[in-house]
Scaffold this active site. Structure first.
Site, mmCIF file in Angstrom:
data_model
loop_
_atom_site.group_PDB
_atom_site.id
_atom_site.type_symbol
_atom_site.label_atom_id
_atom_site.label_comp_id
_atom_site.label_asym_id
_atom_site.label_seq_id
_atom_site.Cartn_x
_atom_site.Cartn_y
_atom_site.Cartn_z
ATOM 1 N N SER A 1 -4.528 2.673 4.447
ATOM 2 C CA SER A 1 -4.789 2.061 3.147
ATOM 3 C C SER A 1 -4.866 0.532 3.276
ATOM 4 O O SER A 1 -5.735 -0.115 2.676
ATOM 5 C CB SER A 1 -3.688 2.481 2.162
ATOM 6 N N LYS B 1 0.801 -1.225 0.000
ATOM 7 C CA LYS B 1 0.000 0.000 0.000
ATOM 8 C C LYS B 1 0.835 1.277 0.000
ATOM 9 O O LYS B 1 0.408 2.325 0.490
ATOM 10 C CB LYS B 1 -0.999 0.040 1.190
ATOM 11 N N HIS C 1 7.320 -7.492 -2.431
ATOM 12 C CA HIS C 1 7.060 -6.950 -1.090
ATOM 13 C C HIS C 1 7.988 -7.618 -0.067
ATOM 14 O O HIS C 1 7.765 -7.489 1.134
ATOM 15 C CB HIS C 1 5.620 -7.256 -0.650
ATOM 16 N N GLY D 1 -6.085 7.840 -2.999
ATOM 17 C CA GLY D 1 -4.893 8.298 -3.706
ATOM 18 C C GLY D 1 -4.395 9.668 -3.249
ATOM 19 O O GLY D 1 -3.968 10.473 -4.058
HETATM 20 P P1 A3P Z 1 -5.232 4.608 -0.847
HETATM 21 O O1 A3P Z 1 -5.839 3.365 -0.286
HETATM 22 O O2 A3P Z 1 -4.714 5.515 0.226
HETATM 23 O O3 A3P Z 1 -6.124 5.335 -1.812
HETATM 24 P P2 A3P Z 1 -0.370 -0.425 -3.604
HETATM 25 O O4 A3P Z 1 -0.421 -0.316 -5.079
HETATM 26 O O5 A3P Z 1 1.004 -0.461 -3.029
HETATM 27 O O6 A3P Z 1 -1.273 -1.489 -3.095
HETATM 28 O O7 A3P Z 1 -0.934 0.962 -3.033
HETATM 29 C C1 A3P Z 1 -2.272 1.332 -3.199
HETATM 30 C C2 A3P Z 1 -2.431 2.769 -2.780
HETATM 31 O O8 A3P Z 1 -1.818 3.627 -3.787
HETATM 32 C C3 A3P Z 1 -3.889 3.182 -2.698
HETATM 33 O O9 A3P Z 1 -3.924 4.186 -1.677
HETATM 34 C C4 A3P Z 1 -4.102 3.752 -4.091
HETATM 35 O O10 A3P Z 1 -5.215 4.598 -4.194
HETATM 36 C C5 A3P Z 1 -2.798 4.523 -4.278
HETATM 37 N N1 A3P Z 1 -2.480 4.863 -5.674
HETATM 38 C C6 A3P Z 1 -2.368 4.042 -6.737
HETATM 39 N N2 A3P Z 1 -2.086 4.721 -7.851
HETATM 40 C C7 A3P Z 1 -2.009 6.014 -7.505
HETATM 41 C C8 A3P Z 1 -1.742 7.226 -8.219
HETATM 42 N N3 A3P Z 1 -1.520 7.239 -9.534
HETATM 43 N N4 A3P Z 1 -1.730 8.384 -7.521
HETATM 44 C C9 A3P Z 1 -1.968 8.389 -6.201
HETATM 45 N N5 A3P Z 1 -2.224 7.295 -5.477
HETATM 46 C C10 A3P Z 1 -2.244 6.113 -6.111
#
Ligand code: A3P
Length: 287
Positions: A129, A44, A99, A250
């Site tokens: 998240s 996340k 990870h 995000g």
């Molecule tokens: P949130 O749950 O805070 O919205 P991962 O890919 O490591 O699982 O992380 C997911 C998190 O990254 C989520 O956070 C997701 O919304 C955010 N995320 C993915 N793409 C993004 C982008 N282009 N800009 C901002 N946040 C992004």
């Protein structure tokens, strides 16, 4: 489906995706190539976002793969039990996600010329998240309320272990020239500058138009709408997005809507103790 976890070296891994044999293989036998590029994160922290940026840097902005194949196929996790044959038979240059904590990472990386990007995110936001991800990921244990999840997170009793151990383990290597440290907040603040920095680190020469294409197609809005990025191809049985979106908010600072003052103070104290060597708050503007 099972919400059982596999516990290896005291660290929890979701058993749907991992088994002991594949974790052993990845650490001791997997052959890293000098032209591999690794996308490593604590969950996340921007994993998917980086998968998409790397895909589009590699293709110099050509969207065909990004539109026709899901992120987990383009930039697969090395530690997944399905990863083995898949990665071995892949042509170079390979883009690989992980990870894994540093002490379980493929041994053949160390001493290789492969490049590795480690992305960190304000742990309070990563914690929130992950709490919401556990609500929609049917293969992960959930807690009903955030407070209970916060306690598990602080104990490192969550998938891929303690944030503090993961980040301090990887950051101890950050001065190696083949490792680049990125932050989620830095990417939010300056997406284009971050992508240019990645191109320079990877030695990929993209013109301005190609860079604009990468920026545009890796925005939160566009990834949320790309079915090859947004995990809607995964059946509800595994990730049930009727309960909430994988692309949730995000933003940075959402933790303030969930942490109590007492939790935040306790967190800051432990952060101070465990992360004092790394200057992360100042460097990345974390609050
Ligand atoms: P949130 O749950 O805070 O919205 P991962 O890919 O490591 O699982 O992380 C997911 C998190 O990254 C989520 O956070 C997701 O919304 C955010 N995320 C993915 N793409 C993004 C982008 N282009 N800009 C901002 N946040 C992004």
């Amino acid at each position: 489906i099972t919400t059982e976890d596999l516990v290896v070296n005291g660290i929890r891994f979701p058993a749907v995706a991992h088994d002991e044999e594949s974790l052993r293989y990845v650490q001791h036998e997997f052959q890293v190539r000098d032209d591999d590029v690794f996308n490593v994160t604590y969950p996340k922290s921007g994993t998917t976002w980086m998968q998409e940026i790397l895909t589009l840097i590699n293709s110099k902005g050509d969207l065909s793969l990004y539109k026709s194949s899901p992120n987990w196929d383009r930039v697969p996790w090395v530690e997944q039990k399905t990863g083995r044959g898949n990665l071995e038979s892949r042509p170079s240059p390979r883009l690989i996600t992980s990870h894994l904590p540093v002490h379980m990472f493929p041994k053949s990386f160390f001493g290789s010329k492969a490049k590795l990007i480690y992305t960190v995110r304000n742990p309070k936001d990563a914690c929130v998240s992950l709490f919401f991800y556990c609500q929609i990921a049917e293969f992960l244990k959930t807690t009903e309320n955030f407070g209970d999840f916060y306690s598990l997170f602080m104990k490192g009793d969550v998938i891929y272990g303690s944030w503090f151990d993961h980040v301090s383990g990887w950051l101890s290597l950050k001065d190696q020239t083949n490792i680049l440290l990125m932050s989620y907040e830095g990417m939010l603040q300056d997406p284009r500058g971050s992508i240019v920095k990645l191109c320079n680190f990877l030695g990929r020469d993209l013109d301005d138009v190609a860079i604009d294409t990468v920026v545009e197609n890796t925005s939160f809005k566009n990834l949320k709408n790309n079915q090859m990025s947004n995990y809607t191809l995964v059946p509800n049985e595994f990730i049930d997005q009727r309960k909430g979106s994988f692309f949730r908010k995000g933003i940075s600072g959402d933790w303030k809507n969930y942490f109590t003052v007492a939790q935040s103070e306790e967190f800051d104290k432990i952060f101070e103790e465990k992360m004092k060597n790394f200057n992360l708050k100042e460097r990345f503007g974390w609050d």
